[in-house]
Design a protein around this motif. Structure first.
Motif, PDB file in Angstrom:
ATOM      1  N   TYR A  20      25.567  33.452  37.448  1.00 31.76           N
ATOM      2  CA  TYR A  20      25.930  32.770  38.526  1.00 31.76           C
ATOM      3  C   TYR A  20      27.220  31.990  38.103  1.00 31.76           C
ATOM      4  CZ  TYR A  20      26.166  30.118  42.843  1.00 31.76           C
ATOM      5  OH  TYR A  20      26.481  29.640  44.020  1.00 31.76           O
ATOM      6  N   PRO A  21      28.275  32.430  38.779  1.00 30.52           N
ATOM      7  CA  PRO A  21      29.559  31.787  37.905  1.00 30.52           C
ATOM      8  C   PRO A  21      29.764  30.252  38.149  1.00 30.52           C
ATOM      9  CG  PRO A  21      30.210  32.966  40.034  1.00 30.52           C
ATOM     10  CD  PRO A  21      28.754  33.066  39.404  1.00 30.52           C
ATOM     11  N   ASP A  22      30.578  29.603  37.316  1.00 31.47           N
ATOM     12  CA  ASP A  22      30.733  28.242  37.498  1.00 31.47           C
ATOM     13  C   ASP A  22      31.962  27.926  38.618  1.00 31.47           C
ATOM     14  OD1 ASP A  22      30.867  25.065  36.327  1.00 31.47           O
ATOM     15  OD2 ASP A  22      32.724  25.856  36.115  1.00 31.47           O
ATOM     16  N   TYR A  23      31.632  26.903  39.403  1.00 26.98           N
ATOM     17  CA  TYR A  23      32.646  26.689  40.330  1.00 26.98           C
ATOM     18  C   TYR A  23      33.961  26.400  39.788  1.00 26.98           C
ATOM     19  CZ  TYR A  23      35.294  23.855  43.783  1.00 26.98           C
ATOM     20  OH  TYR A  23      36.155  23.493  44.669  1.00 26.98           O
ATOM     21  N   ASN A  24      34.153  25.565  38.952  1.00 23.07           N
ATOM     22  CA  ASN A  24      35.394  25.274  38.303  1.00 23.07           C
ATOM     23  C   ASN A  24      36.086  26.385  37.529  1.00 23.07           C
ATOM     24  OD1 ASN A  24      35.439  22.330  39.072  1.00 23.07           O
ATOM     25  ND2 ASN A  24      34.172  21.889  37.266  1.00 23.07           N
ATOM     26  N   THR A  25      35.266  27.248  37.178  1.00 23.51           N
ATOM     27  CA  THR A  25      35.898  28.437  36.529  1.00 23.51           C
ATOM     28  C   THR A  25      36.408  29.645  37.649  1.00 23.51           C
ATOM     29  OG1 THR A  25      34.545  28.279  34.480  1.00 23.51           O
ATOM     30  CG2 THR A  25      35.661  30.466  35.083  1.00 23.51           C
ATOM     31  N   LEU A  26      35.359  29.663  38.733  1.00 21.57           N
ATOM     32  CA  LEU A  26      35.952  30.532  39.728  1.00 21.57           C
ATOM     33  C   LEU A  26      37.001  30.060  40.533  1.00 21.57           C
ATOM     34  CD1 LEU A  26      34.619  33.230  40.506  1.00 21.57           C
ATOM     35  CD2 LEU A  26      33.234  32.002  42.175  1.00 21.57           C
ATOM     36  N   ARG A  27      37.245  28.782  40.613  1.00 23.05           N
ATOM     37  CA  ARG A  27      38.330  28.216  41.430  1.00 23.05           C
ATOM     38  C   ARG A  27      39.851  28.363  40.793  1.00 23.05           C
ATOM     39  NH1 ARG A  27      39.295  26.733  46.574  1.00 23.05           N
ATOM     40  NH2 ARG A  27      37.836  25.394  47.411  1.00 23.05           N
ATOM     41  N   THR A  28      39.847  28.885  39.226  1.00 23.64           N
ATOM     42  CA  THR A  28      40.966  29.144  38.641  1.00 23.64           C
ATOM     43  C   THR A  28      41.074  30.523  38.557  1.00 23.64           C
ATOM     44  OG1 THR A  28      40.142  28.542  36.627  1.00 23.64           O
ATOM     45  CG2 THR A  28      41.433  26.731  37.662  1.00 23.64           C
ATOM     46  N   MET A  29      40.076  31.565  38.997  1.00 17.88           N
ATOM     47  CA  MET A  29      40.089  32.920  38.638  1.00 17.88           C
ATOM     48  C   MET A  29      40.677  33.796  39.722  1.00 17.88           C
ATOM     49  SD  MET A  29      36.726  34.936  37.416  1.00 17.88           S
ATOM     50  CE  MET A  29      36.390  33.749  36.089  1.00 17.88           C
ATOM     51  N   PRO A  30      41.877  34.553  39.498  1.00 22.73           N
ATOM     52  CA  PRO A  30      42.057  35.541  40.563  1.00 22.73           C
ATOM     53  C   PRO A  30      40.867  36.509  40.677  1.00 22.73           C
ATOM     54  CG  PRO A  30      43.734  34.964  38.954  1.00 22.73           C
ATOM     55  CD  PRO A  30      42.552  34.355  38.649  1.00 22.73           C
ATOM     56  N   GLN A  31      40.959  37.339  41.841  1.00 20.78           N
ATOM     57  CA  GLN A  31      40.055  38.003  42.305  1.00 20.78           C
ATOM     58  C   GLN A  31      40.166  39.333  40.998  1.00 20.78           C
ATOM     59  OE1 GLN A  31      37.931  37.506  44.405  1.00 20.78           O
ATOM     60  NE2 GLN A  31      36.995  39.392  45.149  1.00 20.78           N
ATOM     61  N   GLU A  32      41.174  39.739  40.565  1.00 19.05           N
ATOM     62  CA  GLU A  32      41.292  40.837  39.561  1.00 19.05           C
ATOM     63  C   GLU A  32      40.695  40.236  38.316  1.00 19.05           C
ATOM     64  OE1 GLU A  32      44.276  43.491  37.009  1.00 19.05           O
ATOM     65  OE2 GLU A  32      45.114  42.223  38.840  1.00 19.05           O
ATOM     66  N   ASP A  33      40.897  39.121  38.010  1.00 17.42           N
ATOM     67  CA  ASP A  33      40.047  38.557  36.730  1.00 17.42           C
ATOM     68  C   ASP A  33      38.444  38.514  37.052  1.00 17.42           C
ATOM     69  OD1 ASP A  33      42.649  38.361  35.369  1.00 17.42           O
ATOM     70  OD2 ASP A  33      42.772  36.234  35.725  1.00 17.42           O
ATOM     71  N   LEU A  34      38.133  38.129  38.155  1.00 14.03           N
ATOM     72  CA  LEU A  34      36.639  38.018  38.404  1.00 14.03           C
ATOM     73  C   LEU A  34      36.038  39.418  38.528  1.00 14.03           C
ATOM     74  CD1 LEU A  34      34.321  36.553  39.715  1.00 14.03           C
ATOM     75  CD2 LEU A  34      34.993  37.087  41.956  1.00 14.03           C
ATOM     76  N   ILE A  35      36.650  40.703  38.604  1.00 15.91           N
ATOM     77  CA  ILE A  35      36.040  41.893  38.658  1.00 15.91           C
ATOM     78  C   ILE A  35      36.108  41.977  37.015  1.00 15.91           C
ATOM     79  CG2 ILE A  35      36.547  44.350  38.709  1.00 15.91           C
ATOM     80  CD1 ILE A  35      38.361  43.831  41.056  1.00 15.91           C
ATOM     81  N   TYR A  36      36.825  41.757  36.364  1.00 17.92           N
ATOM     82  CA  TYR A  36      36.719  41.971  34.758  1.00 17.92           C
ATOM     83  C   TYR A  36      35.688  40.882  34.246  1.00 17.92           C
ATOM     84  CZ  TYR A  36      41.185  44.519  34.502  1.00 17.92           C
ATOM     85  OH  TYR A  36      42.360  45.281  34.803  1.00 17.92           O
ATOM     86  N   TRP A  37      35.576  39.875  34.934  1.00 19.63           N
ATOM     87  CA  TRP A  37      34.409  38.978  34.376  1.00 19.63           C
ATOM     88  C   TRP A  37      33.095  39.433  34.712  1.00 19.63           C
ATOM     89  CZ3 TRP A  37      30.664  35.957  36.909  1.00 19.63           C
ATOM     90  CH2 TRP A  37      30.010  34.930  35.915  1.00 19.63           C
ATOM     91  N   ILE A  38      32.933  39.990  35.721  1.00 15.81           N
ATOM     92  CA  ILE A  38      31.616  40.469  36.359  1.00 15.81           C
ATOM     93  C   ILE A  38      31.448  41.715  35.442  1.00 15.81           C
ATOM     94  CG2 ILE A  38      30.425  41.802  38.239  1.00 15.81           C
ATOM     95  CD1 ILE A  38      32.073  40.047  40.136  1.00 15.81           C
ATOM     96  N   THR A  39      32.478  42.797  35.081  1.00 17.25           N
ATOM     97  CA  THR A  39      32.091  43.792  34.477  1.00 17.25           C
ATOM     98  C   THR A  39      31.802  43.306  32.855  1.00 17.25           C
ATOM     99  OG1 THR A  39      33.858  44.986  35.534  1.00 17.25           O
ATOM    100  CG2 THR A  39      33.228  45.820  33.289  1.00 17.25           C
ATOM    101  N   ASP A  40      32.292  42.334  32.141  1.00 16.75           N
ATOM    102  CA  ASP A  40      31.990  42.036  31.051  1.00 16.75           C
ATOM    103  C   ASP A  40      30.389  41.390  30.865  1.00 16.75           C
ATOM    104  OD1 ASP A  40      34.211  42.892  29.830  1.00 16.75           O
ATOM    105  OD2 ASP A  40      35.217  40.650  30.005  1.00 16.75           O
ATOM    106  N   LYS A  41      30.132  40.617  32.000  1.00 18.90           N
ATOM    107  CA  LYS A  41      28.853  40.168  32.235  1.00 18.90           C
ATOM    108  C   LYS A  41      27.847  41.196  32.150  1.00 18.90           C
ATOM    109  CE  LYS A  41      29.759  35.789  31.799  1.00 18.90           C
ATOM    110  NZ  LYS A  41      29.036  34.812  30.760  1.00 18.90           N
ATOM    111  N   TYR A  42      28.120  42.464  32.961  1.00 18.47           N
ATOM    112  CA  TYR A  42      27.275  43.488  33.325  1.00 18.47           C
ATOM    113  C   TYR A  42      26.894  44.203  31.874  1.00 18.47           C
ATOM    114  CZ  TYR A  42      25.558  47.956  34.818  1.00 18.47           C
ATOM    115  OH  TYR A  42      24.983  49.201  35.010  1.00 18.47           O
ATOM    116  N   LYS A  43      28.028  44.486  31.107  1.00 18.32           N
ATOM    117  CA  LYS A  43      27.896  45.080  29.922  1.00 18.32           C
ATOM    118  C   LYS A  43      27.028  44.411  28.977  1.00 18.32           C
ATOM    119  CE  LYS A  43      32.469  47.414  29.995  1.00 18.32           C
ATOM    120  NZ  LYS A  43      33.620  47.590  29.363  1.00 18.32           N
TER     121      LYS A  43
END
Length: 239
Positions: A211-234
């Motif tokens: 579950y992502p942190d609110y402050n982190t997600l607030r500054t994260m564009p949607q494209e970066d969120l995809i990369y973030w989820i992909t890294d967490k999934y790996k």
């Protein structure tokens, strides 16, 4: 003369009965809880719709509010559907335990050309619903301007009063709930499943553990969120 006196006494008795009836009050009490999990809901809003009087439940979910017969009482809590009851008794104490149902999320579609996203529209609605608490100024510390050596008088309007503590605690709960609503509006099962291809229990487990942190997600564009989820999934599938 006697008849006149008796008649006056009779009128006085009738007037007294009418006054008592007009002033009849009911103390409505009970507990507010989650219907599904049976957990108490602290600082839920309790509003007498007939008079505008408001109160809210304590940490144990217990509430108390004054009302008159037939008054409509509305119960509200962040993330839950509001519910209402009608005061049934004519006097005394009436106990009514309230069970609120979680409000469904992610059901509203996005209209083309709409001014707000579903999250923003819901956030505005929540802000309007609980504005009467959120807009209240926090009272200063008791004795803040008291001369040195003078005794401190604790007024019922200081931050240490029960009502002031409840108001401050509600503001914290509201802010936390808003953060969670924002995260849930972007970190959705449909979106995460599309990125990871996870389904069912595996998807729920992955989302709960990442579950992502609110402050982190607030500054994260949607494209970066995809990369973030992909890294967490790996990293997650390697466990």
């Amino acid at each position: 003369m006697k008849r006149t006196t008796i008649w006056i006494l009779f009128l006085c008795c009738c007037c007294s009965l009418l006054v008592v009836k007009a002033q009849a009050q009911v103390t409505l009490t009970g507990t507010i809880m989650d219907k599904e999990n049976k957990l108490v809901l602290p600082y839920a809003s309790v509003t007498n719709k007939s008079t505008g009087r408001r109160a809210y439940s304590d940490k144990g979910g217990f509430y108390r509010i004054s009302a008159s017969p037939k008054d409509v009482i509305v119960f509200s809590f962040l993330g839950y559907k509001s519910d209402s009851i009608v005061v049934a008794q004519s006097s005394g104490t009436e106990t009514r335990n309230i069970s609120l149902v979680v409000e469904a999320t992610q059901l509203r579609g996005v209209e083309i050309g709409t001014q707000y996203s579903p999250y923003q529209a819901d956030s505005i609605t929540r802000r309007e619903q609980f504005g009467y608490i959120l807009d209240k100024r926090d009272m200063p510390l008791a004795g803040g301007s008291t001369p040195v050596g003078a005794g401190i008088v604790f007024s019922p309007f200081t931050r240490y009063s029960r009502r002031e503590k409840q108001k401050r605690e509600f503001k914290k709960i509201f802010a936390k709930a808003e953060h969670e609503h924002y995260v849930d509006s972007r970190f959705t099962p449909a979106f995460v499943s599309k990125v990871t291809s996870l389904k069912g229990d595996s998807l729920q487990l992955f989302m709960r553990e990442n579950y992502p942190d609110y402050n982190t997600l607030r500054t994260m564009p949607q494209e970066d969120l995809i990369y973030w989820i992909t890294d967490k999934y790996k990293a997650w599938i390697k466990k």
